[in-house]
Design a protein around this motif. Structure first.
Motif, short mmCIF file in Angstrom:
data_model
loop_
_atom_site.label_atom_id
_atom_site.label_comp_id
_atom_site.label_asym_id
_atom_site.label_seq_id
_atom_site.Cartn_x
_atom_site.Cartn_y
_atom_site.Cartn_z
N ILE A 10 0.85 -1.18 0.00
CA ILE A 10 0.00 0.00 0.00
C ILE A 10 0.88 1.24 0.00
O ILE A 10 1.71 1.41 0.89
N VAL A 63 -7.41 5.61 2.40
CA VAL A 63 -7.59 4.98 3.71
C VAL A 63 -8.59 5.71 4.59
O VAL A 63 -9.00 5.19 5.63
N HIS A 88 2.72 -1.11 4.58
CA HIS A 88 2.02 0.18 4.67
C HIS A 88 3.06 1.27 4.46
O HIS A 88 3.98 1.43 5.26
N SER A 89 2.94 2.01 3.36
CA SER A 89 3.93 3.03 3.02
C SER A 89 3.23 4.30 2.60
O SER A 89 3.40 4.79 1.49
N SER A 120 -4.25 4.51 10.13
CA SER A 120 -4.59 3.65 8.99
C SER A 120 -3.83 2.32 9.07
O SER A 120 -4.35 1.28 8.66
N PHE A 121 -2.61 2.35 9.62
CA PHE A 121 -1.85 1.11 9.78
C PHE A 121 -2.52 0.20 10.82
O PHE A 121 -2.59 -1.01 10.63
N MET A 124 -5.48 -1.37 9.16
CA MET A 124 -5.07 -2.46 8.26
C MET A 124 -4.67 -3.70 9.06
O MET A 124 -4.97 -4.82 8.64
N THR A 140 5.60 -1.12 8.21
CA THR A 140 5.26 0.26 7.90
C THR A 140 6.53 1.07 7.78
O THR A 140 7.60 0.64 8.23
#
Length: 252
Positions: A10, A63, A88-89, A120-121, A124, A140
């Motif tokens: 992501i 997100v 997660h990026s 958002s992480f 997820m 992340t």
């Protein structure tokens, strides 16, 4: 190294983004990849990259939209039935808040930066948990500015600090299920996202001059670590922030 594994990446923005280098390296290591683009403006820059990786999942993801996030993980469940790793990026802060003092940051700007870049992480991780019944890896992207004051990093410093703390708590909570959670902290690399930071070129030059390795960093320096963290070789590594900065963090 990743043959047979299935994972989501992501945060691919274009062919200069760290997430793209990671997705490409994961694919080359044998993984089946799924990826997303932020919106229709970003789609032309991302969709061809995902096609080049034969990505089995390709869809939009903002997100802030819970429906889009749920739809992504519903597709993972339906198409793959499991998830082995997730990268997660993504990060964002409004320009005025990013360029101003933390002292002067707006409430709305702070909350938006925290929601997109950190919470958002967590969301997820919650969606991924039931798909990682056999264990998995959540990753992340952070930055040294979350651990110490970096000039012009501003509001993103407290946000990245929160993200690294979230990594540790998620690692503790999800560890009993075999789910590993780590942050990767690259040094300053010229990407589209980094271009929003004032005087970013100064950070790059300082990194080159002061880091033990004494050279510029690239997106391809980050990718091998993320491949490793996605695989079984990293099965006992969790709750950590791992630096890919030429050793710069050791001098501060």
């Amino acid at each position: 190294m990743l043959k047979g594994k299935k994972g989501l990446v992501i945060g691919i923005g274009n062919d200069q983004s760290i997430a793209w280098a990671c997705a490409r390296a994961m694919h080359e290591a044998g993984a089946t990849i799924g990826g997303t683009w932020l919106n229709e403006k970003a789609r032309p820059h991302v969709e061809p990259l995902l096609r080049a990786l034969d990505a089995e999942i390709q869809r939009p993801l903002d997100v802030r939209d819970d429906a889009q996030l749920q739809a992504l993980f519903d597709e993972v469940a339906q198409r793959w039935g499991r998830l082995d790793f997730l990268l997660h990026s993504i990060a964002f802060a409004p320009r005025d808040d990013l360029h101003g003092r933390v002292t002067d940051s707006s409430r709305d700007g702070f909350l938006l930066a925290m929601d997109i870049s950190c919470h958002s992480f967590i969301r997820m991780a919650r969606c991924a948990e039931p798909l990682m019944s056999a264990g998995g890896s959540l990753m992340t992207m952070s930055y040294l500015g979350g651990a110490e004051v970096i000039p012009n990093y501003g509001l993103m410093g407290p946000v990245k600090a929160a993200l690294e703390s979230a990594v540790r708590y998620l690692a503790a909570e999800l560890g009993p299920r075999g789910i590993r959670v780590n942050a990767v902290s690259p040094g300053p690399i010229p990407t589209r996202a980094a271009s929003g930071i004032a005087q970013f070129d100064t950070l790059v030059q300082d990194s080159i001059q002061r880091s033990p390795l004494g050279r510029a960093l690239t997106i391809d320096d980050v990718a091998p670590l993320c491949v490793f963290l996605s695989g079984d070789g990293a099965r006992a590594i969790t709750g950590s922030t791992l630096y890919v900065d030429g050793g710069y963090h050791t001098l501060n």
